[in-house]
Design a protein around this motif. Structure first.
Motif, mmCIF file in Angstrom:
data_model
loop_
_atom_site.group_PDB
_atom_site.id
_atom_site.type_symbol
_atom_site.label_atom_id
_atom_site.label_comp_id
_atom_site.label_asym_id
_atom_site.label_seq_id
_atom_site.Cartn_x
_atom_site.Cartn_y
_atom_site.Cartn_z
ATOM 1 N N GLU A 146 2.824 -4.229 4.798
ATOM 2 C CA GLU A 146 2.002 -3.621 3.743
ATOM 3 C C GLU A 146 0.848 -4.579 3.420
ATOM 4 O OE1 GLU A 146 4.858 -1.161 0.895
ATOM 5 O OE2 GLU A 146 5.661 -3.162 1.278
ATOM 6 N N LYS A 147 -0.056 -4.690 4.360
ATOM 7 C CA LYS A 147 -1.078 -5.729 4.295
ATOM 8 C C LYS A 147 -2.395 -5.270 3.691
ATOM 9 C CE LYS A 147 -2.184 -4.806 9.157
ATOM 10 N NZ LYS A 147 -2.238 -5.389 10.516
ATOM 11 N N ASP A 148 -2.540 -3.990 3.410
ATOM 12 C CA ASP A 148 -3.828 -3.494 2.931
ATOM 13 C C ASP A 148 -4.161 -3.964 1.523
ATOM 14 O OD1 ASP A 148 -4.688 -1.100 4.998
ATOM 15 O OD2 ASP A 148 -2.524 -1.334 4.840
ATOM 16 N N TYR A 149 -3.177 -4.459 0.791
ATOM 17 C CA TYR A 149 -3.441 -4.949 -0.562
ATOM 18 C C TYR A 149 -4.035 -6.357 -0.560
ATOM 19 C CZ TYR A 149 -0.291 -1.136 -1.866
ATOM 20 O OH TYR A 149 0.297 0.094 -2.027
ATOM 21 N N PHE A 150 -4.042 -7.019 0.570
ATOM 22 C CA PHE A 150 -4.403 -8.432 0.620
ATOM 23 C C PHE A 150 -5.736 -8.632 1.344
ATOM 24 C CE2 PHE A 150 0.144 -7.926 0.405
ATOM 25 C CZ PHE A 150 0.524 -8.819 -0.581
ATOM 26 N N GLY A 151 -6.276 -9.807 1.183
ATOM 27 C CA GLY A 151 -7.531 -10.150 1.838
ATOM 28 C C GLY A 151 -7.648 -11.659 1.968
ATOM 29 N N ILE A 152 -8.725 -12.087 2.597
ATOM 30 C CA ILE A 152 -9.006 -13.510 2.790
ATOM 31 C C ILE A 152 -10.312 -13.838 2.078
ATOM 32 C CG2 ILE A 152 -9.484 -15.328 4.472
ATOM 33 C CD1 ILE A 152 -7.846 -13.770 6.502
ATOM 34 N N ALA A 198 -5.734 3.678 -1.161
ATOM 35 C CA ALA A 198 -4.417 3.443 -1.745
ATOM 36 C C ALA A 198 -3.422 4.540 -1.378
ATOM 37 C CB ALA A 198 -4.550 3.318 -3.262
ATOM 38 N N LYS A 199 -3.859 5.773 -1.403
ATOM 39 C CA LYS A 199 -2.936 6.869 -1.099
ATOM 40 C C LYS A 199 -2.442 6.789 0.339
ATOM 41 C CE LYS A 199 -2.426 11.874 -1.554
ATOM 42 N NZ LYS A 199 -3.082 13.151 -1.952
ATOM 43 N N GLU A 200 -3.311 6.471 1.272
ATOM 44 C CA GLU A 200 -2.897 6.320 2.664
ATOM 45 C C GLU A 200 -1.953 5.137 2.832
ATOM 46 O OE1 GLU A 200 -6.806 8.057 5.047
ATOM 47 O OE2 GLU A 200 -6.735 5.948 4.482
ATOM 48 N N VAL A 201 -2.196 4.067 2.098
ATOM 49 C CA VAL A 201 -1.335 2.892 2.199
ATOM 50 C C VAL A 201 0.076 3.218 1.717
ATOM 51 C CG1 VAL A 201 -0.974 0.542 1.357
ATOM 52 C CG2 VAL A 201 -3.263 1.300 1.983
ATOM 53 N N MET A 202 0.184 3.937 0.613
ATOM 54 C CA MET A 202 1.501 4.303 0.098
ATOM 55 C C MET A 202 2.230 5.252 1.048
ATOM 56 S SD MET A 202 0.953 4.593 -4.040
ATOM 57 C CE MET A 202 -0.479 5.670 -3.955
ATOM 58 N N GLU A 203 1.506 6.190 1.644
ATOM 59 C CA GLU A 203 2.132 7.096 2.610
ATOM 60 C C GLU A 203 2.604 6.339 3.835
ATOM 61 O OE1 GLU A 203 -0.896 9.929 3.367
ATOM 62 O OE2 GLU A 203 -0.573 11.077 1.503
ATOM 63 N N SER A 204 1.822 5.366 4.276
ATOM 64 C CA SER A 204 2.221 4.553 5.421
ATOM 65 C C SER A 204 3.423 3.668 5.086
ATOM 66 C CB SER A 204 1.046 3.690 5.881
ATOM 67 O OG SER A 204 1.411 2.832 6.919
ATOM 68 N N SER A 205 3.466 3.149 3.868
ATOM 69 C CA SER A 205 4.578 2.291 3.468
ATOM 70 C C SER A 205 5.887 3.062 3.441
ATOM 71 C CB SER A 205 4.298 1.676 2.093
ATOM 72 O OG SER A 205 3.150 0.865 2.121
ATOM 73 N N ALA A 206 5.833 4.325 3.064
ATOM 74 C CA ALA A 206 7.045 5.131 2.999
ATOM 75 C C ALA A 206 7.675 5.337 4.374
ATOM 76 C CB ALA A 206 6.734 6.481 2.351
#
Length: 593
Positions: A54-60, A344-352
């Protein structure tokens, strides 16, 4: 030396570069990348190292030579971003009139941070993701970015304590054990006793994962959850901090939130120079334009890009809806930017859809408090007794006061709390030899100081005055982060001395003036080019209307208007005959010769 430096720069184009990324637990990840490696490649390496899906929440994040923070763009070259295209910092030398464009030198140092805070962090699929978000929010609490009441502060600190050292054990945890942990910018004895009381009586039996989950649930309810403040001024000249959260845009003044605008009410964001504009459309078709002024144009552009990315991530339903955004109403002027990740919605669907065995999490065990950033070549502030910790902190602060580049990381306290802190320092528990004031519990707020986004050097004086007024400590970790992207001063001085020898007594514009002139010339050239293009298009349309045999309804309606007929017979036909006559005269002259 100058020739060696230039030849060395050309040889460096084809070699590999070392990158060091500081993680949320203060450890470091080092890797080697090619010159043309994109940011996505480095980010994927890092997420693979962390076993993070679940890496989409992070950055460098990194800091350029002008002390301005940036988020690494995944679609662009890492080396080019870190070097800033050799234009981020200009080093003028005396009256020479020649400037050198300095850039960050390898090895490059960056920081792994939460870029988009989850709307509901407790709902994250994997424990490793929750743990990393927990570390980020704990850093926010320590650096004063998370505002909360004393009771909430004690509960959050108790959750951290339970996750760090486990259940209370009288044999291992003597009286005052909570004072060995640095949770907030400032502490009081009463608050430390409250933390220990909650830890002893209310949290017994909780596992580290459970304590971290409860910590996230509590932090999510706070108004400044997910805030990364950008220092600005409003139209009245009052200091303010702008920030973007999972729920909308906020404006903070002092310790109060003066504006909160939901993402669906934000219609547009743009910037011009140092000025940032936010267009808001509220109910009953009420439209508002909020205007703020950033310290530098670079800071304003960073604010604008952060706003564009946050709005796209939290507001849109699909990443296919993302559009390229311009900072100006004129298509030939301003910056253009496009968010390149998932929403965000795509990230949550992918996490599920994640189905794997939970990865093992390596926590720091019994080391006192990962809340406080580590200090190079010295003990951790949180791993020593309070009296010694204060002495270490004072010695470090005295060293930081001499650094000009520390202005970008200085916590800024609100004026409304400055007097309260001073009074508390007189009446509270103080030690003259240590010169550390302890704020009274009734006036305490862990966000009494807010860590600002870096500002350029010409804003240094204002920041130093703020620091003298509030006495808030610098963040050592942020100081190291800023120094990581800066070229060595000795090398710059050596290069400058050689440039002065090459052109003694030469005059010319300063670097800043030359840059402004270049921008003006480029703007005029763009305007001229667009004007010529529009005239050419109009001429082409006029020729089609007058000379072509196209009989479409659109052209027929235009030709039948009285204005067009008058223009055609009184102006265009005589002009055409005159032009044809001149062409025939020139052709006959060429034939005769």
């Amino acid at each position: 030396m100058l020739s060696r430096w230039m030849s060395g720069s050309s040889r460096n184009l084809d070699r590999e570069y070392n990158c060091t990324v500081r993680l949320l637990d203060d450890s470091e990840y080092t890797c080697t990348i090619q010159r043309d490696a994109k940011g996505q490649y480095l980010f994927d390496l890092l997420c693979h190292h962390l076993n993070l899906l679940e890496k989409d929440y992070f950055g460098i994040r990194f800091v350029d030579p002008d002390k301005q923070r940036h988020w690494l763009e995944f679609t662009k070259s890492v080396v080019k971003q870190m070097r800033g295209g050799w234009r981020r910092q200009t080093l003028p030398f005396g009256d020479c009139g020649i400037a050198v464009l300095a850039a960050a030198q390898p090895p490059f140092t960056m920081c792994f941070r939460v870029k988009f805070y989850p709307t509901d962090p407790a709902a994250l699929k994997e424990e490793i993701t929750r743990y990393l978000v927990f570390l980020q929010i704990k850093r926010d609490l320590y650096h004063g970015r998370l505002l909360c009441k004393t009771s909430d502060a004690a509960l959050l600190a108790a959750y951290i304590l339970q996750a760090e050292i486990g259940d209370y054990d009288p044999g291992k945890h003597p009286e005052g054990y909570s004072s060995k942990f640095q949770f907030f910018p400032k502490h009081s004895e009463k608050l430390e006793r409250k933390i220990a009381e909650i830890h002893k009586s209310e949290l017994s039996g909780q596992t580290p994962a459970t304590s971290e989950l409860n910590f996230l649930r509590k932090a999510q309810t706070l108004e400044t959850y997910g805030v990364d403040p950008h220092p600005c001024k409003d139209v009245s000249g009052n200091a303010a901090f702008l920030a973007f959260t999972p729920f909308g845009f906020v404006v903070l003044q002092g310790n109060k939130r003066v504006h909160f605008i939901k993402w669906n009410e934000v219609t547009k964001m743009k910037f011009e120079g140092k000025t940032f504009y936010l267009y808001v459309s509220q109910k009953e078709e009420k439209k508002i334009v909020l205007t703020y002024f950033a310290p530098t144009p670079e800071a304003c552009k960073h604010l604008w890009k952060c706003g564009i990315e946050n709005q796209a991530f939290y507001k849109l339903e699909k990443s296919s809806q993302v559009r390229t955004v311009s900072s100006s109403n004129l298509f030939f002027k301003g910056s253009r930017f496009r968010y390149s990740g998932r929403v965000a919605k795509e990230v949550m669907e992918s996490s599920a859809k994640i189905k794997r065995e939970p990865p093992e999490i390596h926590r720091a065990g019994l080391v006192p408090s990962r809340s406080c950033p580590s200090i190079t070549h010295g003990p951790r502030l949180s791993s020593v007794p309070r009296t010694r910790r204060r002495a270490v902190h004072i010695s470090i602060m005295e060293g930081l006061e001499s650094l000009r580049d520390s202005a970008h990381s200085t916590p800024v306290r609100s004026a409304s709390h400055g007097d309260a802190f001073t009074a508390a320092g007189r009446s509270g528990r103080t030690e003259s030899s240590e010169r550390v004031a302890v704020i009274a519990d009734e006036n305490y707020s862990p966000a009494d100081s807010v860590l600002p986004t870096p500002v350029a050097e010409h804003s240094l004086e204002l920041m130093l005055l703020s620091r003298q007024a509030n006495g808030a400590p610098c963040s050592i970790e942020e100081e190291k982060e800023s120094e990581a992207g800066t070229p060595a001063a000795a090398e710059a001085e050596e290069l400058g001395s050689e440039l002065r020898a090459l052109c003694p007594g030469a005059g010319g514009l300063g670097a800043a003036q030359a840059e402004q002139v270049n921008k003006f010339v480029l703007s005029v050239l763009r305007l001229l080019l667009v004007t010529v293009g529009l005239l050419f298009v109009l001429l082409l349309l006029l020729i089609i209307l007058t000379e072509s045999d196209l009989d479409t309804a659109f052209f027929r309606d235009i030709r039948q208007t009285p204005e067009f007929e008058q223009f055609h017979y009184q102006y265009f036909c005589p002009l055409r005959r005159w032009f044809a006559c001149k062409v025939r005269a020139v052709v006959s002259l060429l034939i005769d010769t």
